[in-house]
Design a protein around this motif. Structure first.
Motif, short mmCIF file in Angstrom:
data_model
loop_
_atom_site.label_atom_id
_atom_site.label_comp_id
_atom_site.label_asym_id
_atom_site.label_seq_id
_atom_site.Cartn_x
_atom_site.Cartn_y
_atom_site.Cartn_z
N HIS A 384 3.04 4.78 -1.75
CA HIS A 384 3.14 5.55 -0.52
C HIS A 384 2.45 6.91 -0.68
CE1 HIS A 384 7.00 3.12 0.59
NE2 HIS A 384 5.89 2.50 0.95
N THR A 387 -1.33 6.52 -0.80
CA THR A 387 -1.87 6.24 0.53
C THR A 387 -1.90 7.49 1.39
OG1 THR A 387 -0.96 4.00 0.39
CG2 THR A 387 -1.62 4.78 2.57
N ARG A 388 -0.84 8.31 1.31
CA ARG A 388 -0.80 9.53 2.12
C ARG A 388 -1.94 10.47 1.77
NH1 ARG A 388 4.96 9.42 1.51
NH2 ARG A 388 4.80 10.90 -0.22
#
Length: 728
Positions: A384, A387-388
């Protein structure tokens, strides 16, 4: 002080001409802003100009007003009411604290007021972060005092360490015996029981191995994000047990495998039906799920049982790693000797039942210690965060870079941050844009981003850079297993058409058991490397490990090339002996058995085993140390994904070479009967690929920069809870 009078104020903080600018500035109350700050004594002095200044002061009032909206949790509401009751007391009897921040911005001809004000706002950002962080800590402290929550969940954990190791090590032993026992002789099982061609069996085994290894990244994601290691391990072990049972049923029940082929040359063999293939595929899918879930979780779960904050716990973790790899090697040795012997010479039904029974014992032992384990909850997948950073960097791709350092970049670090703080690097600078704060990027009271998909910290950016930097090295190191896999498949086929007798007796070494020599090469070399070579190299390099991790991997890649060249020479000799000297009979569905001793296959296996001890173990150490701490499960799965990639590439390579050479004038390189083929050409071809890969590895290794960790003293902003001090 005469010198200070001459030098101060400088045009940068006062203006030019100085006298006129000073008269104008005196009309503004700036406190100690731009004043000289320093020390003198002992005949020496050193001063700086305080260009950023904050004053915390207490103000008495006769009334108060506060608002607090958007509460979604009852206990937080109670905490905030308690906090404001405390504030009420301070306001009525003691007053409240105010924060005045002073900073400046040079104005020249052509300056834009909006952009200058935005830059001034960024300059005061760190001071405002400290103040908001202090207030947020008061809210959280009040909440914890009311709800009775402990600030450190670790204090509630009971680390039993070695007391639970009999359950974990015992399970690890039986689980590895079960998995390895079900898959180590799989290529022989598919060719002898399911009547598959050698090229088909090798392709199936490669796909099975590749899927098992790629499955680790899915398991690591689910483990970190949702289930935790204990639940993931529990599900994976049950799946592995069911897969072992299903695999044994394909041998026990005659309807689940095709009829046995005749031993005569030219006899027709009936292949497996669609139903038989589907049942076999189902068993292999269960084994894939089990292996994919166990591999990335087993080692970290065992390490979770030791307290990482104590010396005994740290030593226990190191010792557990040694026992883990010893168990893995022990399971490999037993599976490649005893279990393979039973499968090849006694009965496939019994030989495949043994791994199923061992897996059942492993499950029983594991669940017997269920109430004693430390079960770390899922904390969120690092995917996560990766990806951010990438998404935010793309959104802000049109922004201009702010210098070459981290100054001016957003660098918030939460109080529960556990990773080592990383220094800013200039590689992949386009990712730095994710840490550029714009006026639209709002912050919470504690200084964290209000929208995680609009702003990232420098620490998050550098962690993503760590991952990206590793990927080119990972690709090259993973190709090591492209050659390794050939030794675990076609070397077995070579042994089937070689003299496998020990001395003048009738006992023959099972073809699948030749992999023991590969494991022996690895097992024998590791203590030699650790006890002899590392101290020797340490004297000359000064490094604790003797050489760097990448140098260790590079040495393994070089031995990989050597192993393939030796394999080609041995195969050429084996084929020549088979065609020019009397043979020892005919191998079923293969061809004449060469009188060359199978012992000639040992050198290539030993070289590959030593290469694996260097390249394989070196990779695991490299990923473990170069990835951020919260990504080490992901790093472990990345290692297995490399093996999976090599398995798929091996399947593609085998199919391509077979199809291209089958109709060529020189003949098929990879036929069923190796005496009619040119397996040595294939080995030379793989050696050439590994040589090109080695050159690529040297290139990316020269480019690579090891992770640079900031000293722990600088990890956290020590003034975050001391906002009443002046910041300069």
């Amino acid at each position: 002080f005469d010198m200070l009078t001459v030098l101060h104020p400088t045009p940068a903080v006062c203006g030019c001409p100085v006298d006129e600018a000073r008269l104008l500035i005196k009309q503004i109350k700036l406190g100690m802003f731009a004043g000289p700050v320093g020390l003198f004594g002992g005949g020496e002095s050193e001063f700086s100009v305080g260009i950023r200044y904050a004053l915390v002061k207490k103000v008495r009032v006769s009334y108060f007003f506060f608002t607090y909206n958007n509460f979604t949790h009852c206990r937080k509401l109670i905490a905030c009411i308690a906090l404001h009751l405390s504030d009420l007391f301070h306001l009525c009897f003691q007053g409240f604290w105010s924060l005045d921040i002073y900073s400046g911005k040079g104005i020249v001809s052509g300056s834009d007021s909006a952009s200058e004000w935005n830059e001034l706002d960024l300059k005061t950002l760190s001071l405002r972060h400290q103040w908001h962080f202090h207030r947020a800590m008061e809210v959280e402290k009040a909440e914890k005092n009311i709800t009775g929550e402990d600030d450190d969940d670790d204090s509630k954990l009971i680390y039993r360490g070695w007391k639970v190791m009999p359950f974990i090590i015992g399970n690890e032993t039986f689980e590895k015996l079960g998995i390895v026992g079900s898959s180590s002789n799989l290529v022989i099982y598919l060719t002898t029981v399911f009547n598959m061609k050698s090229i088909t069996a090798a392709t199936v085994v490669n796909i099975y191995g590749g899927t098992s290894n790629f499955g680790t990244i899915v398991a690591a994601f689910l483990c970190d994000s949702y289930f935790g290691r204990y639940k993931t391990l529990s599900f994976a072990m049950i799946a592995c047990f069911l897969g072992s049972v299903a695999m044994d049923l394909t041998a026990v029940i005659n309807q689940l495998h095709p009829d046995k082929c005749g031993k005569e040359i030219g006899s027709v063999c009936k292949g497996p039906s669609i139903g038989q293939i589907m049942f076999l595929a189902g068993a292999m899918v269960l084994l894939v799920i089990g292996a994919g879930g166990i591999r990335p979780c087993n080692l970290p779960f065992g390490a979770d049982q030791f307290n990482p904050k104590t010396k005994e716990g740290k030593r226990g973790v190191d010792s557990f790693f040694n026992w883990y790899f010893f168990t893995f090697t022990f399971a490999q040795m037993v599976s490649l000797t005893l279990i393979v012997y039973v499968q090849s010479n006694v009965s496939w039904s019994i030989g495949l039942a043994i791994p199923a029974i061992l897996m059942l014992l492993g499950c029983i032992i594991f669940f017997a210690g269920s109430k004693l384990y430390v079960k770390v909850k899922a904390s969120g997948s690092p995917i996560h965060s990766i990806t951010r950073v990438i998404v935010v960097a793309i959104k802000k791709r049109r922004l201009k870079h702010i210098g070459s350092s981290s100054e001016g970049l957003y660098n918030y670090i939460s109080k529960d941050f556990k990773n080592s703080k990383l220094s800013h690097t200039n590689q992949f600078r386009f990712l730095d844009k994710a840490a550029i704060q714009t006026p639209d990027d709002k912050l919470n009271m504690d200084g964290s981003p209000a929208d995680l998909w609009k702003l990232c910290s420098v620490q998050q950016v550098e962690e993503v850079k760590c991952v990206i930097r590793v990927l080119p090295v990972w690709l090259s190191a993973a190709l090591f297993y492209l050659a390794y896999i050939q030794q675990t498949t076609y070397t077995i086929f070579q042994s089937l058409q070689s003299d496998r007798r020990l001395g003048s007796g009738t006992f023959q070494i099972p073809a699948g058991s030749y992999m023991v020599f590969l494991m022996l090469g690895m097992t024998i070399f590791i203590p030699i490397y650790d006890r002899v070579l590392v101290p020797f190299f340490r004297k000359y390099t000064g490094r604790d490990g003797g050489i760097t991790q990448l140098q260790r991997v590079g040495a393994g890649l070089f031995l990989c090339i050597t192993s393939m060249l030796v394999s080609a020479a041995v195969e050429q000799h084996r084929r020549t002996v088979a065609l020019t000297r009397p043979t020892l009979g005919v191998a079923p569905r293969k061809g004449a058995i060469s009188s060359m001793s199978g012992m000639w296959l040992i050198p290539q296996l030993l070289l590959m085993g030593i290469g694996d001890a260097l390249a394989g173990v070196g990779q695991m150490e490299f990923y473990y140390k170069q990835f951020p701490e919260n990504m080490r499960s992901f790093a472990g799965s990345l290692y297995y994904c490399g093996i999976g990639l090599a398995s798929y590439l091996s399947s593609f390579l085998l199919s391509t070479v077979h199809n291209i050479t089958e109709g060529s004038s020189a003949g098929n390189w990879l036929p069923e009967d190796l005496n009619k083929g040119r397996l040595e050409y294939f080995y030379y071809f793989v050696a050439g690929m590994m040589t090109l890969n080695f050159a690529y590895f040297l290139l990316v290794s020269h480019w690579y920069r090891y992770k640079d960790v900031v000293a722990k003293d600088n990890d956290m902003d020590k003034s975050s809870n001391e906002v009443d001090k002046v910041s300069v």
